[in-house]
Motif scaffolding. Structure first.
Motif, PDB file in Angstrom:
ATOM      1  N   HIS A 150       0.720  -1.280  -0.120  1.00 40.30           N
ATOM      2  CA  HIS A 150       0.082   0.092  -0.021  1.00 40.30           C
ATOM      3  C   HIS A 150       0.813   1.335   0.022  1.00 40.30           C
ATOM      4  O   HIS A 150       2.000   1.209  -0.026  1.00 40.30           O
ATOM      5  CB  HIS A 150      -0.807   0.071   1.186  1.00 40.30           C
ATOM      6  N   GLY A 151       0.069   2.474  -0.012  1.00 46.40           N
ATOM      7  CA  GLY A 151       0.928   3.704  -0.059  1.00 46.40           C
ATOM      8  C   GLY A 151       0.780   4.448   1.326  1.00 46.40           C
ATOM      9  O   GLY A 151       0.610   3.975   2.418  1.00 46.40           O
ATOM     10  N   ASN A 152       1.428   5.574   1.247  1.00 45.01           N
ATOM     11  CA  ASN A 152       1.787   6.317   2.671  1.00 45.01           C
ATOM     12  C   ASN A 152       0.262   6.817   3.119  1.00 45.01           C
ATOM     13  O   ASN A 152      -0.648   7.290   2.465  1.00 45.01           O
ATOM     14  CB  ASN A 152       2.390   7.868   1.959  1.00 45.01           C
ATOM     15  N   GLY A 153       0.246   6.420   4.457  1.00 48.96           N
ATOM     16  CA  GLY A 153      -0.803   6.673   5.298  1.00 48.96           C
ATOM     17  C   GLY A 153      -1.944   5.694   4.971  1.00 48.96           C
ATOM     18  O   GLY A 153      -3.074   6.114   5.767  1.00 48.96           O
ATOM     19  N   GLU A 154      -1.718   4.751   4.561  1.00 48.05           N
ATOM     20  CA  GLU A 154      -2.934   3.646   4.180  1.00 48.05           C
ATOM     21  C   GLU A 154      -2.515   2.285   4.983  1.00 48.05           C
ATOM     22  O   GLU A 154      -1.711   2.227   5.776  1.00 48.05           O
ATOM     23  CB  GLU A 154      -2.843   3.309   2.913  1.00 48.05           C
ATOM     24  N   ASP A 155      -3.315   1.361   4.665  1.00 45.84           N
ATOM     25  CA  ASP A 155      -2.899   0.145   5.137  1.00 45.84           C
ATOM     26  C   ASP A 155      -3.470  -1.132   4.208  1.00 45.84           C
ATOM     27  O   ASP A 155      -3.766  -0.652   3.225  1.00 45.84           O
ATOM     28  CB  ASP A 155      -3.442  -0.380   6.779  1.00 45.84           C
ATOM     29  N   HIS A 156      -3.100  -2.462   4.504  1.00 48.17           N
ATOM     30  CA  HIS A 156      -3.625  -3.357   3.408  1.00 48.17           C
ATOM     31  C   HIS A 156      -4.875  -3.253   2.992  1.00 48.17           C
ATOM     32  O   HIS A 156      -5.431  -4.252   1.929  1.00 48.17           O
ATOM     33  CB  HIS A 156      -3.017  -4.507   3.928  1.00 48.17           C
ATOM     34  N   HIS A 157      -5.887  -2.735   3.822  1.00 50.04           N
ATOM     35  CA  HIS A 157      -7.170  -2.709   3.380  1.00 50.04           C
ATOM     36  C   HIS A 157      -7.635  -1.925   2.222  1.00 50.04           C
ATOM     37  O   HIS A 157      -8.743  -2.263   1.689  1.00 50.04           O
ATOM     38  CB  HIS A 157      -8.309  -2.240   4.861  1.00 50.04           C
ATOM     39  N   ILE A 158      -6.644  -1.089   1.761  1.00 52.00           N
ATOM     40  CA  ILE A 158      -7.078  -0.581   0.209  1.00 52.00           C
ATOM     41  C   ILE A 158      -7.211  -1.358  -0.767  1.00 52.00           C
ATOM     42  O   ILE A 158      -7.951  -1.306  -1.801  1.00 52.00           O
ATOM     43  CB  ILE A 158      -5.978   0.559   0.192  1.00 52.00           C
ATOM     44  N   PHE A 159      -6.814  -2.780  -0.529  1.00 49.34           N
ATOM     45  CA  PHE A 159      -6.741  -3.842  -1.412  1.00 49.34           C
ATOM     46  C   PHE A 159      -7.959  -4.735  -1.231  1.00 49.34           C
ATOM     47  O   PHE A 159      -7.974  -5.842  -2.038  1.00 49.34           O
ATOM     48  CB  PHE A 159      -5.386  -4.635  -1.471  1.00 49.34           C
ATOM     49  N   LEU A 216       5.155  10.876   8.052  1.00 47.21           N
ATOM     50  CA  LEU A 216       4.854  10.454   6.928  1.00 47.21           C
ATOM     51  C   LEU A 216       5.083  11.446   5.857  1.00 47.21           C
ATOM     52  O   LEU A 216       5.539  11.195   4.806  1.00 47.21           O
ATOM     53  CB  LEU A 216       3.504   9.923   6.694  1.00 47.21           C
ATOM     54  N   GLU A 217       4.866  12.515   6.238  1.00 51.53           N
ATOM     55  CA  GLU A 217       4.975  13.926   5.291  1.00 51.53           C
ATOM     56  C   GLU A 217       6.437  13.934   5.174  1.00 51.53           C
ATOM     57  O   GLU A 217       6.984  14.382   4.100  1.00 51.53           O
ATOM     58  CB  GLU A 217       4.346  15.174   5.866  1.00 51.53           C
ATOM     59  N   ARG A 218       7.152  13.954   6.350  1.00 51.61           N
ATOM     60  CA  ARG A 218       8.791  14.184   6.261  1.00 51.61           C
ATOM     61  C   ARG A 218       9.526  13.136   5.357  1.00 51.61           C
ATOM     62  O   ARG A 218      10.262  13.459   4.338  1.00 51.61           O
ATOM     63  CB  ARG A 218       9.229  14.019   7.562  1.00 51.61           C
TER      64      ARG A 218
END
Length: 246
Positions: free
Chosen positions: A28-37, A166-168
């Motif tokens: 997954h991407g920044n600020g997310e978790d595996h549930h996006i899939f 995460l932004e850094r």
């Protein structure tokens, strides 16, 4: 499920496929978790043996003092080797795509191929508008949190995210050179939305620097519209995997 090496704890979901199902890792991407899939996993059914980890500092995985893409790539190396996942296809979105590229620049022999969605090679590979939005978000978090160096809860990814870490990461990394990309020896499918927040010139740098690469610019899509909560990647994964089975 949980995988532990040293002080790092990686939480992951494993969805077993049918016998001899193709191994697939979803990042997954920044600020997310595996549930996006989740929707994608439902679409793929039992045709793939799916592993979907939460990256360090995300979801239910442990949070380090600070984030670096190289550490994420090292996590992926340990994850694959310790769980003995044989030659998986790696699908990485955004930060997950960055991690996959860094991993493959050293460990191409451990995977079959990569589908890289919306990755950038450096902070300036993002549009100026996106970088400004990230800077503003980090400023807001630091003003309420204190400092990105503050001792944080190393379990809660929500507390970690509130620190501005995460932004850094996005404002200071990655630094993927053409030489690194040229060391990737497996086939790579480079995907980007027509309205992506990654500059087209940076997407072209990835595509042109990898010898066995394909490029698809997806009409009408933005950075994550074809990934997050979508099954759109299903056809790309099936078609790309067919390269290895024909």
């Amino acid at each position: 499920m949980v995988y532990v090496f040293g002080s790092q704890v990686i939480y992951y979901q494993h969805i077993p496929g049918k016998e001899n199902a193709a191994p697939l890792i979803l990042l997954h991407g920044n600020g997310e978790d595996h549930h996006i899939f989740d929707t994608l996993c439902d679409s793929l059914g039992e045709d793939f043996d799916i592993y979907a980890p939460d990256s360090r500092g995300h979801g239910l995985s442990a949070c380090p003092k600070e984030l670096h893409y190289q550490d994420m790539a090292d996590d992926l190396y340990r994850f694959i080797t310790e769980l003995d996942i044989r030659k998986p296809l790696i699908v990485g979105f955004s930060d997950g795509g960055i991690t996959a590229l860094i991993f493959a620049s050293t460990y191409s022999h451990l995977c079959s191929g990569i589908i890289c969605c919306g990755a950038n090679t450096c902070p300036k590979g993002l549009t100026g508008q996106e970088r400004m939005a990230i800077k503003k978000a980090m400023k807001r978090k630091l003003s309420s949190h204190g400092s990105s160096d503050t001792d944080i809860d190393t379990v809660s990814s929500q507390v970690f995210a509130a620190s501005g870490a995460l932004e850094r990461l996005m404002l200071t990394e990655p630094d993927i050179s053409e030489k690194m990309l040229g060391q990737i020896s497996v086939p790579v499918l480079v995907l980007s939305g027509e309205n992506d927040l990654v500059k087209k010139s940076d997407t072209m740098k990835i595509f042109s620097s990898i010898q066995k690469s394909q490029l698809r610019i997806l009409p009408g899509e933005n950075h994550g519209s074809y990934v997050i909560g979508s099954d759109r990647l299903s056809s790309f994964i099936r078609d790309f995997w067919a390269i290895f089975t024909d």
